[in-house]
Enzyme design. Structure first.
Site, PDB file in Angstrom:
ATOM      1  N   TYR A 285       0.863  -1.215  -0.044  1.00  0.00           N
ATOM      2  CA  TYR A 285       0.016  -0.138  -0.083  1.00  0.00           C
ATOM      3  C   TYR A 285       0.909   1.185   0.035  1.00  0.00           C
ATOM      4  O   TYR A 285       0.786   2.151  -0.707  1.00  0.00           O
ATOM      5  CB  TYR A 285      -0.992   0.011   1.154  1.00  0.00           C
ATOM      6  CG  TYR A 285      -1.803   1.139   1.373  1.00  0.00           C
ATOM      7  CD1 TYR A 285      -2.968   1.312   0.633  1.00  0.00           C
ATOM      8  CD2 TYR A 285      -1.528   2.214   2.210  1.00  0.00           C
ATOM      9  CE1 TYR A 285      -3.840   2.291   0.765  1.00  0.00           C
ATOM     10  CE2 TYR A 285      -2.392   3.208   2.535  1.00  0.00           C
ATOM     11  CZ  TYR A 285      -3.479   3.398   1.535  1.00  0.00           C
ATOM     12  OH  TYR A 285      -4.511   4.505   1.830  1.00  0.00           O
TER      13      TYR A 285
ATOM     14  N   LYS B  77       1.221   4.191  -2.868  1.00  0.00           N
ATOM     15  CA  LYS B  77       0.887   5.749  -2.458  1.00  0.00           C
ATOM     16  C   LYS B  77       2.307   6.605  -2.663  1.00  0.00           C
ATOM     17  O   LYS B  77       1.916   7.706  -3.300  1.00  0.00           O
ATOM     18  CB  LYS B  77       0.314   5.676  -1.260  1.00  0.00           C
ATOM     19  CG  LYS B  77      -0.845   5.185  -0.966  1.00  0.00           C
ATOM     20  CD  LYS B  77      -2.118   5.580  -1.941  1.00  0.00           C
ATOM     21  CE  LYS B  77      -3.419   5.096  -1.560  1.00  0.00           C
ATOM     22  NZ  LYS B  77      -4.614   5.757  -2.412  1.00  0.00           N
TER      23      LYS B  77
HETATM   24  P1  NAD Z   1     -13.809   3.495   1.007  1.00  0.00           P
HETATM   25  O1  NAD Z   1     -13.433   2.062   0.962  1.00  0.00           O
HETATM   26  O2  NAD Z   1     -14.775   4.119   1.988  1.00  0.00           O
HETATM   27  O3  NAD Z   1     -13.969   4.013  -0.327  1.00  0.00           O
HETATM   28  C1  NAD Z   1     -13.161   3.464  -1.516  1.00  0.00           C
HETATM   29  C2  NAD Z   1     -14.054   3.507  -2.713  1.00  0.00           C
HETATM   30  O4  NAD Z   1     -13.375   3.247  -3.905  1.00  0.00           O
HETATM   31  C3  NAD Z   1     -15.185   2.318  -2.613  1.00  0.00           C
HETATM   32  O5  NAD Z   1     -16.436   3.005  -2.823  1.00  0.00           O
HETATM   33  C4  NAD Z   1     -14.803   1.458  -3.587  1.00  0.00           C
HETATM   34  O6  NAD Z   1     -15.835   0.657  -4.153  1.00  0.00           O
HETATM   35  C5  NAD Z   1     -14.068   2.198  -4.670  1.00  0.00           C
HETATM   36  N1  NAD Z   1     -13.220   1.402  -5.263  1.00  0.00           N
HETATM   37  C6  NAD Z   1     -12.367   0.281  -4.827  1.00  0.00           C
HETATM   38  N2  NAD Z   1     -11.678  -0.353  -5.723  1.00  0.00           N
HETATM   39  C7  NAD Z   1     -12.007   0.262  -6.853  1.00  0.00           C
HETATM   40  C8  NAD Z   1     -11.926   0.047  -8.400  1.00  0.00           C
HETATM   41  N3  NAD Z   1     -10.947  -0.913  -8.865  1.00  0.00           N
HETATM   42  N4  NAD Z   1     -12.404   0.966  -9.300  1.00  0.00           N
HETATM   43  C9  NAD Z   1     -13.214   1.737  -8.829  1.00  0.00           C
HETATM   44  N5  NAD Z   1     -13.495   2.125  -7.569  1.00  0.00           N
HETATM   45  C10 NAD Z   1     -12.946   1.397  -6.668  1.00  0.00           C
HETATM   46  O7  NAD Z   1     -12.320   4.244   1.497  1.00  0.00           O
HETATM   47  P2  NAD Z   1     -11.788   5.749   1.578  1.00  0.00           P
HETATM   48  O8  NAD Z   1     -10.955   5.785   2.832  1.00  0.00           O
HETATM   49  O9  NAD Z   1     -12.809   6.517   1.326  1.00  0.00           O
HETATM   50  O10 NAD Z   1     -10.634   5.638   0.485  1.00  0.00           O
HETATM   51  C11 NAD Z   1     -10.521   6.442  -0.531  1.00  0.00           C
HETATM   52  C12 NAD Z   1      -8.963   6.759  -0.755  1.00  0.00           C
HETATM   53  O11 NAD Z   1      -8.533   7.499   0.338  1.00  0.00           O
HETATM   54  C13 NAD Z   1      -8.280   5.730  -1.194  1.00  0.00           C
HETATM   55  O12 NAD Z   1      -7.394   5.784  -2.015  1.00  0.00           O
HETATM   56  C14 NAD Z   1      -7.522   5.376   0.158  1.00  0.00           C
HETATM   57  O13 NAD Z   1      -6.239   4.742  -0.124  1.00  0.00           O
HETATM   58  C15 NAD Z   1      -7.255   6.965   0.532  1.00  0.00           C
HETATM   59  N6  NAD Z   1      -7.093   6.997   2.011  1.00  0.00           N
HETATM   60  C16 NAD Z   1      -7.809   6.711   2.927  1.00  0.00           C
HETATM   61  C17 NAD Z   1      -7.429   6.766   4.381  1.00  0.00           C
HETATM   62  C18 NAD Z   1      -8.636   6.431   5.506  1.00  0.00           C
HETATM   63  O14 NAD Z   1      -8.021   6.448   6.601  1.00  0.00           O
HETATM   64  N7  NAD Z   1      -9.680   6.328   5.175  1.00  0.00           N
HETATM   65  C19 NAD Z   1      -6.290   7.220   4.772  1.00  0.00           C
HETATM   66  C20 NAD Z   1      -5.297   7.628   3.424  1.00  0.00           C
HETATM   67  C21 NAD Z   1      -5.671   7.525   2.325  1.00  0.00           C
END
Ligand code: NAD
Length: 286
Positions: A156, A160
């Protein structure tokens, strides 16, 4: 925010969490929103939320790891709204905590395919449209794990860090064409990816029995995943304090990440390109 009203915004991963909050924020700022996600029901729920609030949105099913699917998504966005000024390339997946030697090739490939190749595929499809318009702003969702190492999350973190490098390089390639490319690096944020157990993500109430059942199943799956992760973490004796140690002493609401995304797309950020902005309660400063 200035300069968003009346334009078109595309958000991947808009079916939940940060992407949903971003889609809702773009709509609130007056943009027409293309809600793209691999999860159809969740994406359509986001569209309904936007429409209920008086906004304009269209759902497109996409797998960002599939370049044809991404091309189709961008084509539909332009066919539907006639232009594409903003893109929040946000879809991403997280891994369980596991030592680098324990990652299967299939798991490694999927993480890189969704988080890094997906980020590239979106740029490849979006930039020609923005270039022909002479304007555009793109925001990637990186992560705190794209700025520092995270033991147990190497795939991961590698994906990133790749997003951060991609953001810098592509921003330089297209700066003269009026296209800005930035990223946000969220710290721990209350979404399904990390805190589904809290059960209080965005999206408001879930009125129907069917929706409640689906949410319950999702929470049970998340609980099982988190328990398995906890067991692996304890066994591997990883120091996950970096994830817990937030100077502001709380995890973010997705809307707080969405605010930074809207700012970076707005004309208020017209001289900002090539940067990854930590939105992390002070974590990166520590
Ligand atoms: P989440 O799981 O709530 O949302 C992720 C969304 O991406 C989901 O709706 C899922 O269906 C969709 N998705 C997954 N694989 C996919 C694909 N191949 N094609 C299209 N859509 C796809 O999680 P989130 O936390 O909202 O994540 C959003 C972004 O934020 C991600 O890139 C994640 O790495 C990043 N992020 C999250 C956090 C955290 O703590 N939540 C921290 C740092 C970064």
């Amino acid at each position: 925010m200035n300069g968003i009203d009346g334009k078109t915004a595309l958000v991947t991963g808009a079916g939940s969490g940060i992407g949903r909050a971003s889609a809702l924020r773009f709509a609130e700022e007056g943009a027409s929103v293309v809600v793209a996600d691999i999860a159809t029901a969740e994406g359509q729920e986001t569209v309904e939320l936007i429409e209920d609030a008086g906004g304009e949105a269209t759902f497109v099913e996409v797998d960002v790891a599939d370049t044809d699917s991404v091309e189709r998504m961008v084509d539909i966005a332009v066919e539907t709204y006639g232009s594409l000024e903003f893109a929040h390339n946000n879809a991403g997946i997280l891994t369980d905590f596991v030592d680098v030697t324990g990652i299967s090739e299939a798991r490694w490939n999927r993480i890189i395919d969704v988080n890094l190749k997906g980020a590239w595929a979106c740029l490849k499809a979006e930039i020609p449209v923005m270039k022909s318009q002479g304007e555009g702003a793109i925001v990637k969702t990186a992560s705190e794990a794209g700025l520092v190492g995270m033991p147990g999350l190497s795939s991961y973190s590698a994906s990133k860090h790749g997003v951060v490098g991609l953001t810098k390089s592509v921003a330089l390639e297209h700066a003269e064409q009026g296209i800005r490319v930035n990223a946000v690096a969220p710290g721990p944020t209350k979404t399904n990816i990390q805190s589904g157990l809290l059960g209080d993500g965005p999206g408001g109430s879930t009125p129907s029995l069917r929706d409640r059942f689906r949410t319950a199943i999702r929470l049970i799956r998340t609980a099982i995943r988190l328990i398995r992760t906890a067991i692996r973490t304890i066994r591997a004796d990883y120091d996950t304090s970096a994830m817990r140690d937030v100077p502001m002493d709380r995890i973010a609401d997705p809307e707080e990440i969405a605010g930074a995304v809207a700012f970076l797309c707005s004309s208020d950020a017209s001289y900002i390109t090539g940067h990854t902005i930590p939105v992390d309660g002070g974590q990166a400063a520590d």
